[in-house]
Motif scaffolding. Sequence first.
Motif: not given
Lengths: 199, 307
Positions: B13-14, B96-98, B292-300
Amino acid sequence: MAHYRLKAPLSDEDILRLHAGDTVTLDGIIFGIRDANLIRLFDKKVELPADLIPQLKGSIGIHTAPGVRKLHDGTYEKISIGTTTSYRMDRFTKGLLKDYGMKVIIGKGGLLEDGSQALVDFKGCYFTIIGGSAALETTQVEAIEDVWWEDLMPEAIWKFRVKDFGPLIVSIDAHGGNKYKDVKKVAKDNLDKLLESLN
Amino acid sequence: MAVIDYKANYTNVWEVDDNFYQYVEDTCKTLYIESLKDLPPDVRRALERAHEREELESGKEILSTLIKTVSTADDQKLLICQDTGIPVYFLKIGSQVRFDGIRLQQAIKKGTERATLEHPLRSSIVNTLTRKNHGTSTGNQVPVLHYEFVEGNEIEILIVPKGSGSENMSYLKMLTPAAGIEGIKKYVLECVFESGANPCPPTIVGIGLGGTADKCAALAKKAAAREVGSPNPDPDVRKLEEELYILINKMGLGAQGLGGSTTALAVHIEAADTHMTCNPVAVNMMCWPARRMRATFKSNQEPIISY
Ligand code: SF4
């Protein structure tokens, strides 16, 4: 298919030389017009600023609302200047030609029946500039020389000075020639055949 | 929605912290500006391919102007097209993202506004009735946000600045079941013919099938936003994509509607099931600068930027 280099003001003779399919490169002044300012002028019947009216005789208009940056001295710097779809402004074509003497409208997508007929009746031409190609067109704009009705931002009326502006295609001429119509006629035949084949 | 096999798994979980929302805001500013300048590689390749194949000389010249526009935008860091469009975002949210959804929406809107004011960009967003331009590219329910939930612990934000020339050429029809697949094909062909030069062809023709009227229209937009030529995984749908691509390009409208065989760069379909009495079809086209353009956010971590 001939290629011409033109500069406003344009005369009837300049216009009558042009035929659908010719190409043009422009230098000099073009005026940016579009929905909001044409609605104000023709539907709400607000007269144009007095200093602008004489400049429109023999002029070239372009359907556009540019991206700009306002500088401290009140002038504007170009960010992105291209064109917009013309059919929305079709019904203002006649007024621009008849009442103000505009000779050429630059846009994309072509005009409808009434606008095309106005070109024949009042000796005007419609030039296609490639839609979506603002990056290229922006490099051909030398300066934003003036602006009227800034409260309509970005749909103000703009005066641009351009150099080597193009490629432009004469797509609707003053003789009834119309590239869009020609293409659509062929496409309609093809469409009918394709629809037939799907039965 | 493939949720049937889903087994909830909360081992990773993030829980986002306050910095996340600032990241999102900064990133959305970047995404909006950069997406207007840097065309995705699949679209570039599709334009190159079309240029090679086009046989009509005038059509070939138009395609070479499009390619030149893209390289001018690269070299001089210019916007490809002056129409900054309606900002549309597609979000994929990991199970699993909060996070606080309202703050996420606010951050996206703020980033969009900052791009507009700080670059500056032309704001095209007006009140629909008064026609007053807000000057921020945002407004009541703009940006337009679409959400999808996926497994995992990442959040993906995809911006699609949607030009109005192509958006104005949108169609929806509730066909009858008796019209069948042939009816769908005919309707799409008629729409593309009708739109003519207006959506700045060559376009990506996005088609939504099934669902309700609103779902169908949303699917068409999702289809139009897909990477050029990315096939639909369903073989029946894929077959229809391939057939329509050939049929549309046989019509001869061509680049900018001035003739030739390059009317569509691709045909994409997204399909949902529907009511037994319904056969909805929606068409939403993406103009040739399919931005189009994309951003992927991962934990910290800083987000990863891709197309
Ligand atoms: S339809 Fe697309 S390419 Fe054409 S002017 Fe609008 S945003 Fe630009």
